[in-house]
Scaffold this motif. Structure first.
Motif, PDB file in Angstrom:
ATOM      1  N   ALA A   1       0.814  -1.220   0.000  1.00  0.00           N
ATOM      2  CA  ALA A   1       0.000   0.000   0.000  1.00  0.00           C
ATOM      3  C   ALA A   1       0.844   1.265   0.000  1.00  0.00           C
ATOM      4  O   ALA A   1       0.733   2.111   0.871  1.00  0.00           O
ATOM      5  N   THR A   2       1.709   1.402  -0.990  1.00  0.00           N
ATOM      6  CA  THR A   2       2.538   2.591  -1.135  1.00  0.00           C
ATOM      7  C   THR A   2       1.726   3.706  -1.782  1.00  0.00           C
ATOM      8  O   THR A   2       1.281   3.563  -2.916  1.00  0.00           O
ATOM      9  N   PRO A   3       1.502   4.829  -1.079  1.00  0.00           N
ATOM     10  CA  PRO A   3       0.726   5.920  -1.679  1.00  0.00           C
ATOM     11  C   PRO A   3       1.555   6.717  -2.684  1.00  0.00           C
ATOM     12  O   PRO A   3       2.771   6.842  -2.546  1.00  0.00           O
ATOM     13  N   ILE A   4       0.886   7.236  -3.693  1.00  0.00           N
ATOM     14  CA  ILE A   4       1.518   8.134  -4.662  1.00  0.00           C
ATOM     15  C   ILE A   4       1.152   9.546  -4.220  1.00  0.00           C
ATOM     16  O   ILE A   4      -0.020   9.917  -4.208  1.00  0.00           O
ATOM     17  N   ALA A   5       2.143  10.343  -3.848  1.00  0.00           N
ATOM     18  CA  ALA A   5       1.909  11.681  -3.315  1.00  0.00           C
ATOM     19  C   ALA A   5       1.424  12.625  -4.416  1.00  0.00           C
ATOM     20  O   ALA A   5       1.575  12.348  -5.608  1.00  0.00           O
ATOM     21  N   GLU A   6       0.842  13.755  -3.994  1.00  0.00           N
ATOM     22  CA  GLU A   6       0.380  14.769  -4.932  1.00  0.00           C
ATOM     23  C   GLU A   6       1.539  15.244  -5.804  1.00  0.00           C
ATOM     24  O   GLU A   6       2.606  15.552  -5.300  1.00  0.00           O
ATOM     25  N   GLY A   7       1.338  15.256  -7.104  1.00  0.00           N
ATOM     26  CA  GLY A   7       2.344  15.735  -8.042  1.00  0.00           C
ATOM     27  C   GLY A   7       3.465  14.762  -8.344  1.00  0.00           C
ATOM     28  O   GLY A   7       4.316  15.037  -9.173  1.00  0.00           O
ATOM     29  N   ALA A   8       3.493  13.624  -7.684  1.00  0.00           N
ATOM     30  CA  ALA A   8       4.575  12.652  -7.881  1.00  0.00           C
ATOM     31  C   ALA A   8       4.338  11.814  -9.137  1.00  0.00           C
ATOM     32  O   ALA A   8       3.208  11.585  -9.543  1.00  0.00           O
ATOM     33  N   VAL A   9       5.442  11.385  -9.744  1.00  0.00           N
ATOM     34  CA  VAL A   9       5.402  10.468 -10.884  1.00  0.00           C
ATOM     35  C   VAL A   9       6.141   9.211 -10.459  1.00  0.00           C
ATOM     36  O   VAL A   9       7.287   9.281 -10.032  1.00  0.00           O
ATOM     37  N   VAL A  10       5.472   8.055 -10.548  1.00  0.00           N
ATOM     38  CA  VAL A  10       6.103   6.795 -10.159  1.00  0.00           C
ATOM     39  C   VAL A  10       5.918   5.774 -11.268  1.00  0.00           C
ATOM     40  O   VAL A  10       4.908   5.773 -11.959  1.00  0.00           O
ATOM     41  N   PRO A  11       6.914   4.913 -11.450  1.00  0.00           N
ATOM     42  CA  PRO A  11       6.732   3.831 -12.424  1.00  0.00           C
ATOM     43  C   PRO A  11       5.898   2.705 -11.812  1.00  0.00           C
ATOM     44  O   PRO A  11       6.139   2.287 -10.688  1.00  0.00           O
TER      45      PRO A  11
END
Length: 142
Positions: free
Chosen positions: A99-109
Motif C-alpha cells: 500500500a505505497t501511496p503516490i503523493a500529490e504531483g509525484a510520478v512513479v513507475p
C-alpha cells in the motif's frame, strides 16, 4: 361562492417545481457534484506520462502521475478485464500489497507483469486506487 381553478394551477406548478428539484438532486448525486457522500476524503486524479508494453518480458510499464489534490494508493490492476494478482504489480519496485501511496504531483513507475503478451496486439489496461480512483488506457505491445 365557488373557487375554481386557482388552487389547481398552483398545485400543478408546485408539483412541477418539486419534480424538477428532485431530478436535479438525483442528477447531481450520480454525477458526483455533491462529492463522495458517505465516504471519507476525496477521490484522486491519475494520469500517465508514458507507457510501454514489452511482449518478450510480458511486462507493461506505466509512469503514473498523481495530478489530484490528495495521495492515491493503487489497489489493483486489470489487463483486458482480468485482475492481476498483487504479486505481479509493483509501484517503484515495491509490491503493491504494501500500500505505497503516490503523493500529490509525484510520478512513479508502475510495472504490470502480465502473461503471454503478443507483439502488435493492443491491450486495455485499468489501474484502480483504494478510493476508486481509476486510470484506463490502451497500449500496443512491441
Amino acid at each position: 361562492m365557488e373557487r375554481k381553478g386557482v388552487s389547481t394551477y398552483i398545485s400543478v406548478l408546485l408539483l412541477i417545481v418539486v419534480v424538477i428539484a428532485g431530478g436535479m438532486m438525483i442528477y447531481g448525486y450520480t454525477m458526483g457534484w455533491f462529492g463522495r457522500l458517505g465516504g471519507e476524503g476525496e477521490m484522486g486524479t491519475l494520469s500517465f506520462d508514458e507507457v510501454s508494453a514489452d511482449s518478450t518480458a510480458s511486462q507493461i510499464t506505466i509512469y503514473v502521475r498523481n495530478v489530484g489534490s490528495s495521495s492515491v494508493t493503487i489497489d489493483s490492476a486489470y489487463v483486458e478485464g482480468v485482475s492481476l494478482p498483487d504479486a505481479n504489480v509493483t509501484v517503484s519496485t515495491v509490491v503493491i500489497s504494501t500500500a505505497t501511496p503516490i503523493a500529490e504531483g509525484a510520478v512513479v513507475p508502475v510495472v504490470l507483469q502480465s502473461w503471454g503478451m503478443s507483439s502488435g496486439t493492443t491491450y486495455q489496461v485499468r489501474i484502480v486506487g483504494v478510493d476508486n480512483t481509476q486510470l484506463t488506457f490502451s497500449v500496443k505491445a512491441d
